[in-house]
Design an enzyme around this catalytic site. Structure first.
Site, short mmCIF file in Angstrom:
data_model
loop_
_atom_site.label_atom_id
_atom_site.label_comp_id
_atom_site.label_asym_id
_atom_site.label_seq_id
_atom_site.Cartn_x
_atom_site.Cartn_y
_atom_site.Cartn_z
N ASP A 67 -6.75 4.64 3.25
CA ASP A 67 -7.32 4.44 1.92
C ASP A 67 -8.81 4.73 1.91
O ASP A 67 -9.52 4.38 2.85
CB ASP A 67 -7.07 2.98 1.49
CG ASP A 67 -7.37 2.75 0.02
OD1 ASP A 67 -7.43 3.74 -0.75
OD2 ASP A 67 -7.55 1.59 -0.37
N ASN B 49 1.71 7.45 -6.69
CA ASN B 49 0.66 8.48 -6.73
C ASN B 49 0.99 9.65 -7.64
O ASN B 49 0.10 10.47 -7.95
CB ASN B 49 0.36 9.00 -5.31
CG ASN B 49 -0.39 8.02 -4.46
OD1 ASN B 49 -0.34 8.07 -3.23
ND2 ASN B 49 -1.12 7.09 -5.07
#
Length: 255
Positions: A29, A77
């Protein structure tokens, strides 16, 4: 910064926890925030993230880890801008074309976790070819979670059990039966889960498999992750006491 120390212990089924970690899973991340801080495009951030992933895999092998699972693209996503999704899909295609042959030659088994059926046809074919061509490799296992969500994985596994029961198979639902239908079937659960970027949540990653994993949250952004950070995380893992609902037992002895 490493997360606060947590206690764990004896592995399910009894016996001492093996020295490890054998399996490290990573939530990669921070690519976008890294790019923003550097004053470059998000695309550059994702490319830097791919380089960090390569470093992490090499470092893991140097540290004696034999399984690495990387969370690269979640089922959520797809809601990102189309241009960014196209770029992320392109990075996976590039991995198959540029990295796969080298990994295969080094005895690495590649597995792609997630829903393959909803991938673009050409990418679905590349995924299947990558898994088939490396299925016999045993030196190291690299799992890439792409189009993956932990809840979706459990739903797909339960649906598979239901289909088998409807076809006359064993209708009994057990932990072992469900685990055998997961994308990670046959692979030990992660000993250690690392997340970068300072966020302290698992974001729908390995919900079943991480039930007794140790978690470490790092403040740095993913493109800045390297061998030193992995070694520090593993050192912290060795300092912890692990519990699996039983007595306290040392997770592992530091080398």
């Amino acid at each position: 910064m490493l997360a606060a120390k947590k206690d764990r212990g004896e592995a399910p089924g009894g016996g001492d926890t093996p020295a490890g970690p054998r399996h490290v899973a990573i939530i990669m991340d921070g690519n976008g925030r890294w790019a923003e801080r550097k004053g470059v495009s998000r695309l550059e951030g994702h490319r830097a993230g791919v380089e960090a992933a390569r470093r992490a895999v090499r470092a893991a092998r140097d540290c004696g880890v034999t399984i690495v699972t990387l969370y690269s693209f979640s089922t959520e996503n797809w809601s990102r801008p189309d241009w960014e999704v196209r770029h992320l899909l392109g990075l996976l295609r590039r991995f198959f074309r540029e990295d796969l042959m080298e990994l295969a030659g080094e005895g690495v088994r590649v597995r792609i976790l997630g829903d393959h059926e909803s991938l673009p046809p050409d990418l679905k074919k590349l995924v299947e070819e990558a898994e088939d061509s490396t299925a016999g490799n045993t030196a190291f296992t690299l799992q890439i979670a792409f189009n993956y969500g932990g809840r979706d994985e459990i739903v797909r596994a339960a649906a598979s059990l239901a289909r088998k029961a409807a076809a006359g198979g064993d209708a009994k639902v057990t932990e072992e039966a469900l685990a055998a239908e997961l994308d990670t079937a046959g692979v030990p659960d992660p000993d250690l889960v690392i997340r970068t970027s300072g966020e302290q949540r698992i974001s729908n990653f390995l919900l079943w498999q991480a039930a007794y994993s140790e978690f470490i949250f790092l403040d740095l952004l993913w493109p800045d992750f390297g061998k030193r950070e992995l070694e520090e995380a593993i050192a912290e893992f060795h300092r912890r006491e692990r519990r699996y609902g039983g007595r306290k037992a040392k997770a592992a002895s530091a080398p």
